[in-house]
Motif scaffolding. Structure first.
Motif, mmCIF file in Angstrom:
data_model
loop_
_atom_site.group_PDB
_atom_site.id
_atom_site.type_symbol
_atom_site.label_atom_id
_atom_site.label_comp_id
_atom_site.label_asym_id
_atom_site.label_seq_id
_atom_site.Cartn_x
_atom_site.Cartn_y
_atom_site.Cartn_z
ATOM 1 N N PRO A 64 8.085 -13.736 22.086
ATOM 2 C CA PRO A 64 7.878 -15.148 22.424
ATOM 3 C C PRO A 64 8.828 -15.682 23.496
ATOM 4 N N ALA A 71 7.601 -17.071 27.078
ATOM 5 C CA ALA A 71 7.991 -18.415 27.525
ATOM 6 C C ALA A 71 8.664 -18.358 28.892
ATOM 7 N N GLN A 125 5.937 -17.852 31.454
ATOM 8 C CA GLN A 125 5.223 -19.110 31.674
ATOM 9 C C GLN A 125 6.042 -20.033 32.573
ATOM 10 N N PHE A 126 7.335 -20.138 32.313
ATOM 11 C CA PHE A 126 8.195 -21.003 33.111
ATOM 12 C C PHE A 126 8.254 -20.538 34.565
ATOM 13 N N LYS A 161 10.105 -26.838 28.292
ATOM 14 C CA LYS A 161 10.164 -27.169 26.865
ATOM 15 C C LYS A 161 10.001 -25.945 25.981
ATOM 16 N N GLU A 162 8.990 -25.137 26.242
ATOM 17 C CA GLU A 162 8.735 -23.969 25.399
ATOM 18 C C GLU A 162 9.862 -22.949 25.544
ATOM 19 N N LEU A 163 10.340 -22.744 26.743
ATOM 20 C CA LEU A 163 11.441 -21.807 26.961
ATOM 21 C C LEU A 163 12.690 -22.282 26.219
ATOM 22 N N ALA A 197 12.783 -24.188 23.579
ATOM 23 C CA ALA A 197 12.535 -24.022 22.141
ATOM 24 C C ALA A 197 12.787 -22.579 21.711
ATOM 25 N N GLN A 198 12.354 -21.623 22.522
ATOM 26 C CA GLN A 198 12.560 -20.217 22.196
ATOM 27 C C GLN A 198 14.039 -19.830 22.288
ATOM 28 N N LYS A 204 15.760 -20.966 19.177
ATOM 29 C CA LYS A 204 15.499 -20.107 18.015
ATOM 30 C C LYS A 204 16.450 -18.914 18.005
#
Length: 113
Positions: free
Chosen positions: A54, A58, A61-62, A77-79, A81-82, A85
């Motif tokens: 993930p 991410a 995608q970025f 945002k998604e990067l 968030a990962q 984690k």
């Protein structure tokens, strides 16, 4: 850090190829060859890629958004968030050193290999 990584051609190519699991990529470094080819034979590295994790997805995608977007502003945002984690210290939006982000990001993607 993210802007610099998005402008790194080798990383962009690897992330693009990482989207296709089972692909074998050949990594050659012409810059290193120019420095060392006279004294060492620089062989390319062959790496077989598994299903990307993930964090790697991410990052892909970025980087893709940074390269292709026409809207001007890209929000990772998604990067983020990962990364959070993998490294809880980044949650809460407190100030962190950029080299810490770089280390956690690259180490996290490497751990997903």
């Amino acid at each position: 850090v993210l802007q610099n990584l998005s402008q790194t051609p080798v990383l962009r190519e690897l992330l693009k190829e990482a989207k296709m699991p089972g692909t074998t990529v050949k990594i050659e470094s012409p810059e290193l060859c120019m420095l060392y080819c006279f004294s060492f034979k620089q062989e390319p590295q062959l790496i077989k890629l598994d299903q990307p994790g993930p964090l790697t997805l991410a990052m892909h995608q970025f980087v893709t958004e940074m390269q292709e977007t026409k809207k001007g502003v890209v929000t990772p945002k998604e990067l983020f968030a990962q990364v959070c984690k993998k490294a809880i210290r980044f949650k809460g939006y407190q100030q962190q050193d950029s080299h810490e982000l770089l280390r956690y990001l690259l180490d996290g993607m490497r751990a997903e290999e």
